[in-house]
Design a protein around this motif. Sequence first.
Motif: not given
Length: 383
Positions: A362, A367, A371
């Motif tokens: 991630h 992102d 997450w």
Amino acid sequence: MQPLIFYMEFELLKTDPASKARAGKITTDHGVIETPIFMPVGTVASVKGVHQTELKQEINPDIILGNTYHLYLRPKTEILKKAGGLHKFMNWDRNILTDSGGYQVYSLSGRRKIKEEGVKFKSHIDGSYHVFTPENVMEIQREIGADIIMAFDECTPYPCDYNYAKRSMHMTHRWLDRCIKHFAETPPLYGYDQTLFPIVQGSTYKDLRRQSAEYIASRNAEGNAIGGLSVGEPAEEMYAMTEVVTEILPEEKPRYLMGVGTPINILENIALGIDMFDCVMPTRNARNGMLFTAHGTINIKNKKWADDFSPIDDMGITFVDTQYSKAYVRHLFTVNEMLGKQIATIHNLGFYLWLVREARKHILAGDFRTWKDMMVKQMDKRL
Ligand code: PRF
């Protein structure tokens, strides 16, 4: 202070735009360590209850941890030297980090005496007396042969009086300089390089943490550690200290937060710029029947699992997750069968390694923050 010569490389691949999380890559003579990483604890030359085949093929960490204190007492460095070092002795050809004993001897409260020269302590095994100094701890870690070795420090308890914390921090700094000097004067023994990480202390005081981080950064090691946290302080206080310290420690070197922690602690500290973790929690708690999952923790000894024949974790990260049911593992704990502890250990370590690998993915995808917030909420439950 002269910079240390290069024994290890660290490549910073990406920093998360919405937090301070980083993805990186450490390279040593025993291979690559993708960060963030969780290092399973193998205190006495074994990750308790786990075969090397399972460790490598199922859990698959790039690095594990060993303890100077325990290995020095048993099997003793004489045996490790004869074996050609810890890697050969335990048949582990990837990276190893050894903690210096600076934490283990302090856990022996009542059985140790701290002085400027070092720490005199009483063995928990036979009551015999021993002394650890910054110098002999460097020698012992050379003989054990870990890739990353730790400076000798004092881990202060929580809560800790300000003046004690300050004096202790300065002593840890003086010990560090003795470690650096002695490390430079002793050669590695087994044909591969080793590198020394210093440790930031300063209890829960921001000014001391800043001062310590500046001192440690000025020593120019190839990686830096943060100690003295996860010793009973509230999580918010731990995060506040991590934040103060990661502001100061150099970006281009890995940062290791010692002895942390729960899956949530790990994600929150990754968000604050930590790259490396170790903790006995996944292994020790496994032996007590606690299973960590993406949806919260399970106490497998609980009666509610007695007739739940669903797999222990439907995510199926390791083979144990799908091969065994909750009811079966609960039964193994009830009858005190060692297989139960082994299954729980493989599950928990598989989950911890999955969690840091997922975090890395991630971060690389950009992102992480979203997450992480979702996972923290999801894992904060008892099932
Ligand atoms: N120092 C050392 N090892 C450690 C710690 C520390 O402060 C901690 C603190 N949680 C865990 N392991 N040398």
